[in-house]
Motif scaffolding. Structure first.
Motif, PDB file in Angstrom:
ATOM      1  N   PRO A  44      32.287  39.715  44.989  1.00  0.00           N
ATOM      2  CA  PRO A  44      31.528  39.215  46.147  1.00  0.00           C
ATOM      3  C   PRO A  44      30.974  40.331  47.042  1.00  0.00           C
ATOM      4  O   PRO A  44      29.998  40.108  47.751  1.00  0.00           O
ATOM      5  CB  PRO A  44      32.546  38.352  46.899  1.00  0.00           C
ATOM      6  CG  PRO A  44      33.506  37.910  45.833  1.00  0.00           C
ATOM      7  CD  PRO A  44      33.612  39.077  44.889  1.00  0.00           C
ATOM      8  N   ILE A  47      30.615  45.838  44.701  1.00  0.00           N
ATOM      9  CA  ILE A  47      30.976  47.251  44.529  1.00  0.00           C
ATOM     10  C   ILE A  47      30.341  47.750  43.230  1.00  0.00           C
ATOM     11  O   ILE A  47      30.311  47.024  42.223  1.00  0.00           O
ATOM     12  CB  ILE A  47      32.509  47.394  44.458  1.00  0.00           C
ATOM     13  CG1 ILE A  47      33.152  47.039  45.811  1.00  0.00           C
ATOM     14  CG2 ILE A  47      32.916  48.811  44.043  1.00  0.00           C
ATOM     15  CD1 ILE A  47      34.670  47.077  45.818  1.00  0.00           C
ATOM     16  N   ASN A  72      32.675  47.994  50.475  1.00  0.00           N
ATOM     17  CA  ASN A  72      33.801  47.152  50.884  1.00  0.00           C
ATOM     18  C   ASN A  72      34.809  48.006  51.645  1.00  0.00           C
ATOM     19  O   ASN A  72      35.575  48.767  51.047  1.00  0.00           O
ATOM     20  CB  ASN A  72      34.447  46.544  49.623  1.00  0.00           C
ATOM     21  CG  ASN A  72      35.622  45.646  49.932  1.00  0.00           C
ATOM     22  OD1 ASN A  72      36.320  45.828  50.927  1.00  0.00           O
ATOM     23  ND2 ASN A  72      35.854  44.680  49.074  1.00  0.00           N
ATOM     24  N   CYS A  78      41.685  44.614  49.031  1.00  0.00           N
ATOM     25  CA  CYS A  78      41.069  43.812  47.958  1.00  0.00           C
ATOM     26  C   CYS A  78      41.598  44.216  46.587  1.00  0.00           C
ATOM     27  O   CYS A  78      41.783  43.371  45.716  1.00  0.00           O
ATOM     28  CB  CYS A  78      39.543  43.922  48.021  1.00  0.00           C
ATOM     29  SG  CYS A  78      38.849  42.998  49.414  1.00  0.00           S
ATOM     30  N   CYS A  82      42.727  40.530  45.480  1.00  0.00           N
ATOM     31  CA  CYS A  82      41.631  39.764  44.870  1.00  0.00           C
ATOM     32  C   CYS A  82      42.119  39.018  43.631  1.00  0.00           C
ATOM     33  O   CYS A  82      42.850  39.594  42.819  1.00  0.00           O
ATOM     34  CB  CYS A  82      40.496  40.692  44.439  1.00  0.00           C
ATOM     35  SG  CYS A  82      39.327  41.045  45.748  1.00  0.00           S
ATOM     36  N   VAL A  84      41.389  38.814  40.636  1.00  0.00           N
ATOM     37  CA  VAL A  84      40.469  39.550  39.750  1.00  0.00           C
ATOM     38  C   VAL A  84      40.149  38.786  38.464  1.00  0.00           C
ATOM     39  O   VAL A  84      39.054  38.915  37.917  1.00  0.00           O
ATOM     40  CB  VAL A  84      41.012  40.963  39.415  1.00  0.00           C
ATOM     41  CG1 VAL A  84      40.916  41.884  40.608  1.00  0.00           C
ATOM     42  CG2 VAL A  84      42.441  40.900  38.885  1.00  0.00           C
ATOM     43  N   LEU A  87      37.238  36.911  39.253  1.00  0.00           N
ATOM     44  CA  LEU A  87      36.091  37.672  39.774  1.00  0.00           C
ATOM     45  C   LEU A  87      35.725  38.801  38.813  1.00  0.00           C
ATOM     46  O   LEU A  87      35.333  38.559  37.689  1.00  0.00           O
ATOM     47  CB  LEU A  87      36.415  38.189  41.187  1.00  0.00           C
ATOM     48  CG  LEU A  87      36.727  37.107  42.246  1.00  0.00           C
ATOM     49  CD1 LEU A  87      37.200  37.719  43.543  1.00  0.00           C
ATOM     50  CD2 LEU A  87      35.503  36.233  42.504  1.00  0.00           C
ATOM     51  N   CYS A  88      35.854  40.056  39.266  1.00  0.00           N
ATOM     52  CA  CYS A  88      35.351  41.202  38.485  1.00  0.00           C
ATOM     53  C   CYS A  88      35.907  41.283  37.067  1.00  0.00           C
ATOM     54  O   CYS A  88      35.146  41.409  36.094  1.00  0.00           O
ATOM     55  CB  CYS A  88      35.640  42.489  39.245  1.00  0.00           C
ATOM     56  SG  CYS A  88      37.364  42.690  39.743  1.00  0.00           S
ATOM     57  N   ILE A 103      40.235  46.600  36.699  1.00  0.00           N
ATOM     58  CA  ILE A 103      39.381  47.075  37.796  1.00  0.00           C
ATOM     59  C   ILE A 103      40.169  47.162  39.110  1.00  0.00           C
ATOM     60  O   ILE A 103      40.079  48.152  39.839  1.00  0.00           O
ATOM     61  CB  ILE A 103      38.154  46.150  37.941  1.00  0.00           C
ATOM     62  CG1 ILE A 103      37.315  46.193  36.652  1.00  0.00           C
ATOM     63  CG2 ILE A 103      37.308  46.547  39.158  1.00  0.00           C
ATOM     64  CD1 ILE A 103      36.241  45.118  36.558  1.00  0.00           C
ATOM     65  N   GLY A 104      40.958  46.115  39.395  1.00  0.00           N
ATOM     66  CA  GLY A 104      41.723  46.110  40.642  1.00  0.00           C
ATOM     67  C   GLY A 104      42.666  47.300  40.727  1.00  0.00           C
ATOM     68  O   GLY A 104      42.760  47.971  41.760  1.00  0.00           O
ATOM     69  N   GLN A 107      40.764  50.495  41.251  1.00  0.00           N
ATOM     70  CA  GLN A 107      40.298  50.553  42.645  1.00  0.00           C
ATOM     71  C   GLN A 107      41.445  51.006  43.555  1.00  0.00           C
ATOM     72  O   GLN A 107      41.275  51.851  44.438  1.00  0.00           O
ATOM     73  CB  GLN A 107      39.788  49.166  43.054  1.00  0.00           C
ATOM     74  CG  GLN A 107      39.270  49.079  44.476  1.00  0.00           C
ATOM     75  CD  GLN A 107      38.578  47.744  44.730  1.00  0.00           C
ATOM     76  OE1 GLN A 107      37.809  47.267  43.916  1.00  0.00           O
ATOM     77  NE2 GLN A 107      38.852  47.148  45.881  1.00  0.00           N
TER      78      GLN A 107
HETATM   79  S1  SF4 Z   1      39.120  43.888  43.049  1.00  0.00           S
HETATM   80 FE1  SF4 Z   1      37.233  43.209  41.974  1.00  0.00          FE
HETATM   81  S2  SF4 Z   1      36.445  41.458  43.192  1.00  0.00           S
HETATM   82 FE2  SF4 Z   1      37.953  42.546  44.479  1.00  0.00          FE
HETATM   83  S3  SF4 Z   1      36.723  43.968  45.699  1.00  0.00           S
HETATM   84 FE3  SF4 Z   1      37.410  45.109  43.871  1.00  0.00          FE
HETATM   85  S4  SF4 Z   1      35.743  44.877  42.379  1.00  0.00           S
HETATM   86 FE4  SF4 Z   1      35.430  43.298  44.002  1.00  0.00          FE
END
Ligand code: SF4
Ligand SMILES: Cc1cc2nc3c(=O)[nH]c(=O)nc-3n(C[C@H](O)[C@H](O)[C@H](O)COP(=O)(O)OP(=O)(O)OC[C@H]3O[C@@H](n4cnc5c(N)ncnc54)[C@H](O)[C@@H]3O)c2cc1C
Length: 443
Positions: A44, A47, A72, A78, A82, A84, A87-88, A103-104, A107
């Protein structure tokens, strides 16, 4: 406030270990760095996911964190909270058969790096002389305030609680996000030059007309209220789910957890409360829900997780009375339900089966049946939609120069941290353009 409660709540420490440097590099090198990446569309806050992962792969963790934060500001929260899978990661082209990129966790790897090294990645913009008040220091308010500060506006956040961070601090179970992570983000927003005024509640010790006098624009990011009433006899003995989670995060002494605990509800908060009870020693935890597993609002992976924790589910069961002996809870009387025609939410409604009452023994009952609509809407005479504050495409409410963002406007769809962060970012952009335009007109 003493946050040193790790021993008492050891069972609730952050569940996922951080990735090691080697594991992060290996995972980053699995990424296909798709052009027009579906994961970025599915996030959302959009990123640049291949971009930040590529920087991890080349050892540039500071650059990676910068890419995340540009889109973000609450990347650390997140990364942990999230959903995940929805989502991503759910959009990753590798798909379930080839195991989507984590991805989470990647990140989090980049965000942990800058946090552990005390690096303030983003800076405030040159001062514009314009002032904005943000009411509520949850994810929506923090994101909006931080983005406005990056554009040089002087922002003050007014927060009614002692600690800032909203539900990231008080409401999201420590298994997913420790309090320290949420407070670290508050500090980062502070370092962007945002002023925090805590213990100040709009409608109690702060009034709208005072704000209108002192600030060019005002943003409401007040979230939602406590759990609504069930309206059953003995309800005063039932604990509020949000307070239950809060005690598990903030209380300095080990909270009281029953031996046999019932949690009423079937959303993610109900699963969180049930998990807390289980992890902190309850022998039996039963989630009671009047519909079936199909209608639950908890994410499927949360439901699966709860079952693995040994939490039981009683579906098609409607609480009718708290059973008490000498003013102590001994159980919950329920009636069996059956599904009927869909209601206004599109979910099946339920009707009680005659003479079907049954009893579940318990010494503690927690209700986690959603949150009350924002009381401030009525207090300020704002237009609403299904009880949520109505806003236009620029997040402006029915009162000029008063904006609203986050859970308090989310009349449709799932409320989530990342959606609140995106609201904050978009609203900040709209306000920035408005403040600039006013500047040019000399207003
Ligand atoms: S964990 Fe995934 S959905 Fe959440 S902010 Fe990061 S890239 Fe976006
Ligand atoms: C138990 C629980 C678990 C959750 N788990 C997840 C999860 O795992 N992942 C996820 O993405 N989302 C989760 N969510 C949803 C997510 O936390 C919210 O969508 C998000 O916090 C919304 O941010 P917000 O800033 O709009 O509101 P909030 O986080 O509620 O912040 C609102 C802030 O405004 C303050 N405030 C309220 N009224 C006033 C006033 N009158 N004056 C001054 N201050 C005021 C409040 O004290 C609070 O700090 C969860 C929610 C709950 C309840």
């Amino acid at each position: 406030m003493d946050l040193n409660r790790h021993e008492a709540f050891a069972g609730l420490a952050e569940a996922l270990e951080p990735l090691t440097q080697v594991a992060a590099l290996r995972e980053a090198h699995r990424c296909l760095y798709c052009y027009d990446a579906p994961c970025t569309h599915a996030c959302p806050t959009h990123i640049d996911i291949p971009g930040f992962i590529k920087k991890i792969a080349t050892g540039n963790l500071l650059g990676s964190a910068q890419t995340i934060l540009e889109a973000n500001l609450l990347g650390a929260t997140c990364a942990r909270v999230c959903p995940v899978q929805e989502l991503c990661e759910g959009a990753c082209v590798l798909g379930p058969s080839h195991h989507p990129i984590s991805i989470g966790r990647l990140q989090r790897h980049s965000m942990d790096y800058v946090s552990e090294h005390g690096i303030q990645v983003l800076q405030a913009g040159p001062a514009t002389g314009k002032t904005v008040a943000v009411i509520g220091a949850g994810p929506a308010g923090l994101s909006c305030a931080g983005e406005l500060a990056r554009n040089g506006h002087a922002v003050t956040i007014f927060e009614k609680r002692e600690l800032s961070g909203g539900l990231s601090t008080y409401g999201i179970i420590s298994l997913r996000e420790p309090v320290e992570v949420a407070l670290g983000e508050v500090k980062m927003i502070q370092q962007l030059g945002v002023t925090f005024s805590t213990g100040v509640e709009l409608g109690r010790n702060l009034q709208l007309d005072e704000l209108q006098e002192d600030f060019d624009m005002i943003v409401l990011s007040v979230g939602l209220g406590r759990s609504p009433h069930l309206g059953i006899p003995g309800e005063e003995h039932i604990l509020d789910g949000l307070e239950y989670v809060e005690d598990s995060k903030i209380a300095t002494e080990k909270m009281t957890v029953g031996k046999e605990v019932i949690v009423i509800g079937a959303g993610n908060t109900a699963i969180d409360c049930a998990t807390i009870a289980r992890r902190l020693g309850a022998e039996k935890v039963t989630v009671v829900y009047r519909r079936t597993a199909k209608e639950m609002t908890a994410y499927p992976h949360e439901y699966e997780f709860a079952k693995q924790e040994g939490i039981e589910f009683r579906f098609l069961a409607q609480p009718v009375q708290v059973a008490l002996e000498d003013d102590r809870i001994v159980g919950l009387l329920c009636t069996k339900m059956q599904l009927s025609a869909p209601d206004s939410s599109g979910r099946s409604s339920t009707v009680p089966l005659p003479e079907s009452e049954f009893f579940i023994p318990a010494d503690q009952i927690v209700k986690a049946i959603g949150q009350q609509k924002p009381a401030l809407a009525q207090m300020l005479g704002l237009e609403t939609r299904n009880g949520y504050i109505s806003v236009d495409h620029e997040f402006e409410t029915s009162i000029p120069d008063l904006f609203a963002i986050g859970d308090c406007i989310r009349s449709q769809g799932d409320a989530s941290t990342v959606m609140a962060v995106q609201d904050g970012k978009m609203a900040a952009q709209a306000l920035h353009e408005r403040l600039n335009a006013n500047n040019e007109r000399g207003a």
